[in-house]
Scaffold this motif. Structure first.
Motif, PDB file in Angstrom:
ATOM      1  N   CYS A  18      -2.163  13.661  -5.362  1.00 60.54           N
ATOM      2  CA  CYS A  18      -2.404  12.236  -5.128  1.00 60.54           C
ATOM      3  C   CYS A  18      -3.869  11.983  -4.814  1.00 60.54           C
ATOM      4  O   CYS A  18      -4.464  11.024  -5.289  1.00 60.54           O
ATOM      5  CB  CYS A  18      -1.522  11.736  -3.994  1.00 60.54           C
ATOM      6  SG  CYS A  18      -1.572  12.795  -2.534  1.00 60.54           S
ATOM      7  N   CYS A  44      -6.511   1.177   0.273  1.00 61.22           N
ATOM      8  CA  CYS A  44      -5.532   1.368  -0.803  1.00 61.22           C
ATOM      9  C   CYS A  44      -5.295   0.030  -1.480  1.00 61.22           C
ATOM     10  O   CYS A  44      -5.096  -0.979  -0.819  1.00 61.22           O
ATOM     11  CB  CYS A  44      -4.224   1.888  -0.204  1.00 61.22           C
ATOM     12  SG  CYS A  44      -2.858   1.924  -1.371  1.00 61.22           S
ATOM     13  N   ALA A  65      -9.049   6.176   0.115  1.00 59.72           N
ATOM     14  CA  ALA A  65      -7.740   5.550   0.298  1.00 59.72           C
ATOM     15  C   ALA A  65      -6.695   6.581   0.719  1.00 59.72           C
ATOM     16  O   ALA A  65      -5.786   6.281   1.479  1.00 59.72           O
ATOM     17  CB  ALA A  65      -7.290   4.841  -0.973  1.00 59.72           C
ATOM     18  N   ILE A  66      -6.814   7.786   0.204  1.00 61.55           N
ATOM     19  CA  ILE A  66      -5.813   8.798   0.541  1.00 61.55           C
ATOM     20  C   ILE A  66      -6.541  10.130   0.707  1.00 61.55           C
ATOM     21  O   ILE A  66      -7.465  10.431  -0.064  1.00 61.55           O
ATOM     22  CB  ILE A  66      -4.703   8.848  -0.546  1.00 61.55           C
ATOM     23  CG1 ILE A  66      -3.503   9.668  -0.067  1.00 61.55           C
ATOM     24  CG2 ILE A  66      -5.206   9.348  -1.865  1.00 61.55           C
ATOM     25  CD1 ILE A  66      -2.251   9.454  -0.923  1.00 61.55           C
ATOM     26  N   CYS A 102      -6.340   9.441  -7.146  1.00 59.63           N
ATOM     27  CA  CYS A 102      -6.577   8.117  -6.571  1.00 59.63           C
ATOM     28  C   CYS A 102      -7.942   7.581  -7.005  1.00 59.63           C
ATOM     29  O   CYS A 102      -8.959   8.226  -6.799  1.00 59.63           O
ATOM     30  CB  CYS A 102      -6.512   8.175  -5.052  1.00 59.63           C
ATOM     31  SG  CYS A 102      -6.913   6.580  -4.295  1.00 59.63           S
ATOM     32  N   VAL A 145       0.847  -1.192   0.000  1.00 58.55           N
ATOM     33  CA  VAL A 145       0.000   0.000   0.000  1.00 58.55           C
ATOM     34  C   VAL A 145       0.883   1.241   0.000  1.00 58.55           C
ATOM     35  O   VAL A 145       2.071   1.188   0.322  1.00 58.55           O
ATOM     36  CB  VAL A 145      -0.926   0.025   1.237  1.00 58.55           C
ATOM     37  CG1 VAL A 145      -1.932  -1.112   1.169  1.00 58.55           C
ATOM     38  CG2 VAL A 145      -0.120  -0.042   2.519  1.00 58.55           C
ATOM     39  N   ALA A 146       0.272   2.344  -0.388  1.00 56.86           N
ATOM     40  CA  ALA A 146       1.044   3.582  -0.483  1.00 56.86           C
ATOM     41  C   ALA A 146       1.478   4.041   0.903  1.00 56.86           C
ATOM     42  O   ALA A 146       0.782   3.845   1.893  1.00 56.86           O
ATOM     43  CB  ALA A 146       0.207   4.655  -1.162  1.00 56.86           C
ATOM     44  N   GLN A 147       2.685   4.649   0.940  1.00 58.52           N
ATOM     45  CA  GLN A 147       3.197   5.165   2.194  1.00 58.52           C
ATOM     46  C   GLN A 147       3.738   6.564   1.927  1.00 58.52           C
ATOM     47  O   GLN A 147       4.462   6.780   0.959  1.00 58.52           O
ATOM     48  CB  GLN A 147       4.313   4.246   2.695  1.00 58.52           C
ATOM     49  CG  GLN A 147       4.735   4.536   4.113  1.00 58.52           C
ATOM     50  CD  GLN A 147       6.002   3.792   4.474  1.00 58.52           C
ATOM     51  OE1 GLN A 147       6.947   3.714   3.673  1.00 58.52           O
ATOM     52  NE2 GLN A 147       6.023   3.231   5.668  1.00 58.52           N
ATOM     53  N   ILE A 173       5.778   9.789  -2.108  1.00 54.22           N
ATOM     54  CA  ILE A 173       4.992   8.560  -1.929  1.00 54.22           C
ATOM     55  C   ILE A 173       5.722   7.379  -2.556  1.00 54.22           C
ATOM     56  O   ILE A 173       6.344   7.504  -3.604  1.00 54.22           O
ATOM     57  CB  ILE A 173       3.595   8.660  -2.597  1.00 54.22           C
ATOM     58  CG1 ILE A 173       2.956  10.018  -2.333  1.00 54.22           C
ATOM     59  CG2 ILE A 173       2.676   7.547  -2.090  1.00 54.22           C
ATOM     60  CD1 ILE A 173       1.563  10.145  -2.891  1.00 54.22           C
ATOM     61  N   VAL A 217      -2.678   8.014   4.209  1.00 59.00           N
ATOM     62  CA  VAL A 217      -3.226   6.839   3.515  1.00 59.00           C
ATOM     63  C   VAL A 217      -4.020   5.983   4.504  1.00 59.00           C
ATOM     64  O   VAL A 217      -3.588   5.795   5.648  1.00 59.00           O
ATOM     65  CB  VAL A 217      -2.077   6.000   2.913  1.00 59.00           C
ATOM     66  CG1 VAL A 217      -2.608   4.701   2.302  1.00 59.00           C
ATOM     67  CG2 VAL A 217      -1.310   6.809   1.882  1.00 59.00           C
ATOM     68  N   THR A 218      -5.165   5.482   4.067  1.00 53.48           N
ATOM     69  CA  THR A 218      -5.879   4.460   4.842  1.00 53.48           C
ATOM     70  C   THR A 218      -5.555   3.108   4.201  1.00 53.48           C
ATOM     71  O   THR A 218      -6.099   2.772   3.146  1.00 53.48           O
ATOM     72  CB  THR A 218      -7.395   4.696   4.807  1.00 53.48           C
ATOM     73  OG1 THR A 218      -7.629   6.033   5.223  1.00 53.48           O
ATOM     74  CG2 THR A 218      -8.130   3.728   5.719  1.00 53.48           C
ATOM     75  N   CYS A 220      -0.774   7.393  -7.423  1.00 58.13           N
ATOM     76  CA  CYS A 220      -0.347   8.547  -6.635  1.00 58.13           C
ATOM     77  C   CYS A 220       1.164   8.736  -6.716  1.00 58.13           C
ATOM     78  O   CYS A 220       1.658   9.854  -6.777  1.00 58.13           O
ATOM     79  CB  CYS A 220      -0.798   8.388  -5.191  1.00 58.13           C
ATOM     80  SG  CYS A 220      -0.315   6.809  -4.458  1.00 58.13           S
TER      81      CYS A 220
END
Ligand code: FAD
Ligand code: FAD
Ligand code: SF4
Ligand code: SF4
Lengths: 698, 438
Positions: free
Chosen positions: A622, A654, A631-632, A626, A608-610, A669, A649-650, A660
């Motif tokens: 982002c 995601c 998700a973000i 998305c 997942v995105a960080q 990201i 981010v959740t 993103c």
């Protein structure tokens, strides 16, 4: 814990000894090249690949092996982890879809974080596509493996995203498959909601007379199943209901359902009068148009739920039925209700519809004497339009021809395609035995009636099916065989002939002779097509195959699972099946649901995105790109009295698509497990000079 | 060490693909499983196949990871080389007596290093896996991908020279082992005892096994397998690469004279598969399939058949009446060609493969008191709605133990039997029923 090994307790048995490497720890990489039983090894020189990787920095050991996925193959890896201190694993093998889980489990068993293994596809991406160029394929394999090693140097331990799961499943479709799925899930202790779009349960089976291979009446079978379902307190049933909106992911789908009202109370006691009063007459789909029904109707007596319903599409609101309605038993102003449920998994059991011949195909629609097998079933049924008598034009049928494979096993250029341009090139597998079953029932009731069976192959493959074929032969059914290039012709006999129809067959059993069969009735053994479920395909992101039936991930490894985790298939929505096969597939689907939800928790990939909060400038590109919901998002932070926005981010929402990442101009990201740095290192490795090899035998 | 008293939720009998999958599905639901297999390795018939229809996956690539997953699952206990002796019903389910047959190798200590094989002086034909076409030592690991990787001694052939004792680094050779009795307490039993092929020498008309270049399809699987005896397709009599290969369909099925009136359901598809693999391995060879009906009914199977036709594999409708051989041991197939004026032809081929059918692998009556139907497979009283429920409460059946079927169907029935057993145990667990839904 015993420290040193003695012979009776070898060190292999000890699990969880090797610690995860800390980020600073020197990568110690193990490289493994799989022959894949020749799939790879017949093209790629695996030994040479393993040799080429041996002296690359950080590579501690490098092997090739016939089957890396087998237990001895896996042991090679686990031993290296424990004995040589390997902390990164690169495997060149088949497809990641086949064996990622296999290798992750092996790596984890040896005590290493399962995400410290990287899989290089050497089969689909190399040996299978370059099978004519073994040397180039070997070079490509080396380059791909070098890239894998470059990635391995950068890998970090990851943890799957763990989410709470609803212990509640949705089943869509209330035929035998849906009923069986619901029953099996509920009986293992989970809650089930079943939605059926018609107002009655049972699906197609309710329409048949006596079913193979048990010989019991279809209604008895259905009754038995329905009683069990009704007795199960954890099953909630909504008929007249459809899924109209969905959101979420495995463990937590939000399902929006719209339910049509029945319009009539269950205890309404003047059913017959109200139906008689209704002036609307439309073809009765339950009887495949062999009779008509009213806009107040029930498909058959004894149906479940019991009692009639209003057909809203055809009701003209003339209110004639209301004359018999006391206490608002009939409510023509009833409106649909909508509601939401939360479920952890979904079983799609939307079933099939019989192939509908094109107008004029083998005389269908042109001559009333040409009917389909489902229509014949209705004629044989005790509660059918003729009360179970096989009559046509007022007299018993004296001679009939049954033609197999109509709408199945079609070939391009011979058969008319469906609107999507495809012919039905599959076998519907049920029609052969169903046809012979019907032939035997007819013989039992009308022993004098001549029955011709016109087939391409007789496919009585299942347990007990061949007996139907043998019995039909004993019963004097005449078999003729046609080739698909010479489709039988159906046309009326001359006026005044004893039999009104003729079927011309080029019969391969009598040396290709053209034979004209004089008959009263022609029955087309039509095949199966999936019920149209484009809406569900869109809502759930599942995929149909070329044959339009819903597609499983892999026929052997994941035979009832779709590519969307948490969505499984049950029964003929997936392909032609008989009742037994539908119930078996349904139970298997239930099993998968119980595995998924039984623990009340599901695991998802950590990819997942960080956000790198130091680099993020909060410009929100982002968030705009998305494609996932929630998700973000931008959140407000404050530091030293100034407030600013940063992306957050959740992880549960995601899906790691990385859109993103590509829009962020600050490189703030990354997708975990797939950082931009990783890609750069891999590209560098692929394009670098490759190690020169000498003395490795081909 | 295996404990001599084992408590589990389910005892699965038979470690073929169906038994393994049923074990995995139950174990993944959190149930404790013991899996009894009477041969030294799990894997069943499937592990001996080459590539498998309809996907043409390499068979080992599907089977071996399942074997490993089964062996390593924390909720599954493997009891290989074990035989169920008796089953008695008790209040909680079943009490099962299992005999662990002696391997003459201490199972827990053997690491599968195969040092013993290197020193053993005697070779035996590998009849179990390779129809005697290759050899193994008297002490041997059953095959390279066997699970567990443990050696076993063919004690009847052993000369007790003791070389293996010296060679074994783990000290695990033990000539004095005797059968051990284990007791398994289980709440449910799943029978996954599989199938065996119809004997290829049963039919006098087809040479009764005396024609050297008439083999059965299982032998052909081995010839085509990457782990097979020669690594290629050679005919038995003279090791020649065959140019013309014929398949005789329904050889052992749909044949009242053999007592097998039913269709074995997999032979059409495996013959087509093998024909395709042969065409790949021997591009110049002609392959002919003599058939009565081609039964490619499964998902994607009809297209598989059409692809084979397009590849040039010849399908000839005809009943093969007799097979004889000429002086060079070339089989001659006498066939009535139905598509050609029922002309009787005598066609010479280099190699003939009999598409043998399926018989039940095991009779479940004596020990389990589970009724079998007239075809010998486990009887399923309500086969439409409850396809895995036998005549004995608490005992279920899956895979080819319940009739001929292919791998895909075996795997699906394995999922179904897991659901059935799990539901049964939930129902009889005495836990309070959940509150009623609206
Ligand atoms: C002529 C004929 C004779 C046959 N005879 C036999 C026999 O003798 N023995 C035998 O074993 N098999 C027989 N079969 C096969 C048998 O009918 C099927 O195996 C069985 O009906 C499959 O059940 P199912 O639940 O998958 O599908 P279905 O019976 O089609 O049920 C699907 C259900 O899903 C509902 N649904 C569809 N779309 C939606 C949606 N979007 N939302 C909610 N609900 C939806 C439908 O209304 C229906 O109630 C016969 C088939 C034919 C054509
Ligand atoms: C020549 C040939 C080619 C084939 N090719 C294909 C193909 O390409 N694709 C495909 O899908 N299918 C194919 N098949 C079919 C496939 O082999 C079977 O579907 C599958 O192996 C059935 O698995 P099973 O677990 O039911 O039975 P089995 O594989 O027979 O497993 C049963 C297991 O139980 C054990 N056992 C038996 N009795 C006992 C007992 N009393 N106690 C303990 N253990 C016991 C046996 O040792 C065995 O390990 C082929 C079959 C043949 C004959
Ligand atoms: S089951 Fe028989 S009738 Fe139906 S499509 Fe297949 S071969 Fe044709
Ligand atoms: S599957 Fe084909 S070869 Fe096998 S018994 Fe059936 S019809 Fe004969």
């Amino acid at each position: 814990m015993p420290e040193q090994s003695d012979k009776s307790n070898p060190p292999e048995k000890e699990l969880g000894l090797a610690p995860d490497p800390s980020p600073e720890e020197e990568p110690r990489i193990g490289v493994y090249v799989c022959n894949c039983g020749g799939n790879i090894g017949d093209v790629v020189n695996c030994k040479q690949v393993a040799e080429a990787l041996r002296n690359i920095p950080n590579v501690v050991t490098s092997h090739s092996n016939m089957f890396m996925c087998s237990d001895p193959g896996q042991k090679l890896i686990t031993d290296d982890i424990k004995e040589k201190g390997i902390n990164r694993v690169v495997i060149g093998a088949c497809s990641i879809f086949l064996h990622e889980q296999t290798f992750r489990q092996a790596v984890e068993r040896a005590g290493l974080n399962p995400y410290l293994y990287y899989h290089v596809g050497l089969r689909e991406q190399d040996s299978w596509v370059h099978y004519n160029h073994p040397e180039d394929a070997t070079e490509k394999a080396i380059r791909l493996m070098l890239a894998g090693v470059a990635k391995a140097r950068k890998m970090e331990p990851l943890e799957p995203v763990r989410l709470q799961a609803e212990k509640h499943a949705l089943v869509i479709g209330g035929g035998v498959a849906g009923l069986r799925t619901a029953l099996d899930i509920a009986r293992s202790g989970l809650k089930v909601t079943l939605v059926e779009k018609s107002h009655f349960l049972g699906g197609r089976v309710a329409q048949w007379e006596r079913v193979f291979p048990t010989g019991e009446t279809a209604r008895t079978l259905l009754q038995r199943l329905l009683e069990q379902v009704q007795a199960e307190p954890d099953i909630t049933i909504h008929t007249g209901a459809k899924v109209v909106k969905t959101k979420g992911y495995v463990g937590n789908f939000q399902i929006h359902i719209r339910q049509q009202p029945r319009g009539i109370k269950a205890d309404f006691d003047a059913v017959d009068q109200a139906i008689a009063a209704c002036p609307v007459e439309i073809p009765d789909e339950f009887n495949y148009g062999l009779k008509t029904r009213k806009a107040i109707y029930q498909p058959y007596s004894g149906c479940y739920p019991a009692g009639p319903v209003v057909d809203w599409e055809h009701c003209t609101h003339c209110e004639k039925c209301l004359e018999f309605s006391h206490n608002h038993d009939i409510n023509l102003d009833d409106t649909p209700i909508e509601f939401d449920i939360n479920v952890g998994a979904v079983a799609v059991a939307t079933g099939f519809r019989p192939y509908e011949p094109f107008p004029g195909e083998m005389g269908y629609g042109k001559f009333p004497e040409v009917i389909t097998l489902p229509q014949l079933e209705r004629l044989l049924a005790a509660d059918g339009p003729t009360g179970g008598k096989l009559e046509w034009n007022g007299r018993s049928v004296r001679s009939l021809a049954m033609i197999h494979c109509v709408g199945s096993r079609q070939v391009d250029d011979v058969h008319q395609p469906q609107p999507d341009g495809q012919v039905n090139n599959y076998c519907s597998r049920v029609c052969c035995t169903a046809t012979l079953n019907a032939a035997n029932i007819i013989h039992e009731r009308l022993p004098e009636t001549r029955i011709y069976d016109v087939y391409t192959d007789i496919r009585t493959y299942g347990r007990g099916h061949e007996d139907y074929y043998t019995l039909a032969s004993k019963n004097g059914v005449t078999f003729l065989r046609y080739f698909v290039e010479d489709i039988p012709e159906v046309y009326p006999a001359e006026k005044g002939s004893y039999y009104s129809m003729l079927v011309k067959v080029k019969d391969q059993l009598t040396w290709g002779e053209e034979i004209e069969l004089p008959v009263d009735l022609v029955v087309l053994a039509v095949g199966m097509m999936p019920n149209p479920v484009d809406d569900l395909i869109g809502l759930f992101n599942i995929t149909p195959g070329n044959d339009r039936f819903l597609l499983e991930v892999h026929p052997k490894l994941s035979p009832v699972e779709t590519s969307v985790v948490g969505i499984v298939l049950a029964g003929t929505a997936q392909g032609p099946m008989n009742i037994q096969e539908s119930c078996t597939a349904a139970a298997a689907a239930a099993s998968k649901v119980v595995v998924l939800l039984g623990r009340g928790q599901v695991e998802m990939e950590p990819y997942v995105a960080q956000i790198d909060i130091e680099r993020c400038q909060g410009n929100g590109d982002c968030v705009r790109v998305c494609p996932q919901e929630d998700a973000i998002k931008l959140e407000t932070f404050s530091k030293n009295g100034t407030s600013f926005q940063r992306a957050v981010v959740t992880p549960a929402n995601c899906n790691g698509c990385g859109v993103c990442v590509s829009t962020c101009s600050h490189r703030a990201i990354d997708v975990l497990g797939w950082r931009l740095d990783d890609y750069e290192a891999m590209v560098d490795a692929i394009t670098a000079e490759i190690p020169v090899l000498e003395g490795v035998p081909a | 060490m295996k404990s001599d008293k084992i408590h589990v939720d389910t005892l699965v009998v038979g470690g073929g693909i169906a038994g393994m999958q049923a074990s995995l599905d139950l174990a993944n639901q959190g149930h404790q499983v013991a899996l009894v297999e009477h041969s030294p390795s799990i894997g069943g018939m499937m592990i001996g196949l080459s590539k498998v229809f309809p996907t043409l996956d390499c068979c080992s690539c599907i089977t071996t990871p399942k074997m490993a997953a089964t062996a390593h699952h924390e909720n599954i206990q493997l009891l290989t080389y074990c035989e169920v002796q008796s089953v008695t019903r008790n209040d909680d389910g079943f009490s099962v007596q299992v005999i662990q047959k002696p391997r003459y190798v201490i199972e827990d200590n053997c690491t599968g290093c195969r040092s013993c094989e290197l020193v053993c002086p005697l070779d035996l034909p590998d009849v179990e896996n390779e129809f005697g076409r290759t050899a193994h030592r008297v002490i041997y690991v059953p095959f390279t991908t066997a699970v567990p990787q443990k050696a076993i001694i063919d004690i009847d052939s052993c000369i007790f020279c003791g070389k293996c004792i010296k060679a074994c680094p783990a000290d695990c050779i033990d000539f004095t082992q005797t059968p051990q009795t284990l007791r398994v307490e289980a709440r449910t039993i799943i029978l996954a005892t599989g199938f065996k092929v119809t004997p290829y020498d049963a039919k006098k008309e087809y040479g009764a096994g005396n024609l050297r270049n008439v083999i059965d399809a299982m032998m052909m699987e081995r010839l085509l397998a990457p782990t097979g005896p020669y690594g290629r397709v050679l005919r038995p009599s003279d090791g020649k690469l065959p140019d013309s290969i014929a398949y005789v369909q329904c050889a052992g099925s749909r044949d009242e004279t053999l007592g097998v009136p039913y269709c074995s359901r997999v032979c059409c598809m495996y013959a087509i598969k093998q024909a395709m693999l042969i065409s790949g391995a021997l591009p110049m060879a002609d392959v002919t399939i003599y058939y009565m009906d081609i039964r490619t009914f499964g998902k994607g199977y009809e297209q598989f058949y059409q692809n084979a036709k397009a590849m040039g594999i010849e399908f000839v409708k005809g009943k093969v009446g007799r097979i004889v051989e000429d002086e060079d041991q070339n089989p001659i197939v006498r066939v009535e060609l139905i598509d050609d004026n029922s002309r009787v032809a005598e066609n010479k081929h280099d190699l003939v493969v009999l598409s043998v059918g399926m018989l039940p692998g095991y009779d479940t009556q004596p020990i389990y008191d589970v009724a079998t139907a007239k075809d010998g497979f486990v009887q399923i009283p309500d086969s439409n709605v409850a396809p895995t429920v036998t005549t004995q409460e608490g005992i279920f059946a899956t895979g080819t133990a319940t009739g001929p079927m292919d791998i895909v169907d075996s795997i699906i029935t394995a999922g179904a039997v897991a659901a059935e057993a799990s539901a049964y145990m939930h129902l009889h667990s005495g836990s309070p029923a959940a509150p009623a839904a609206d």
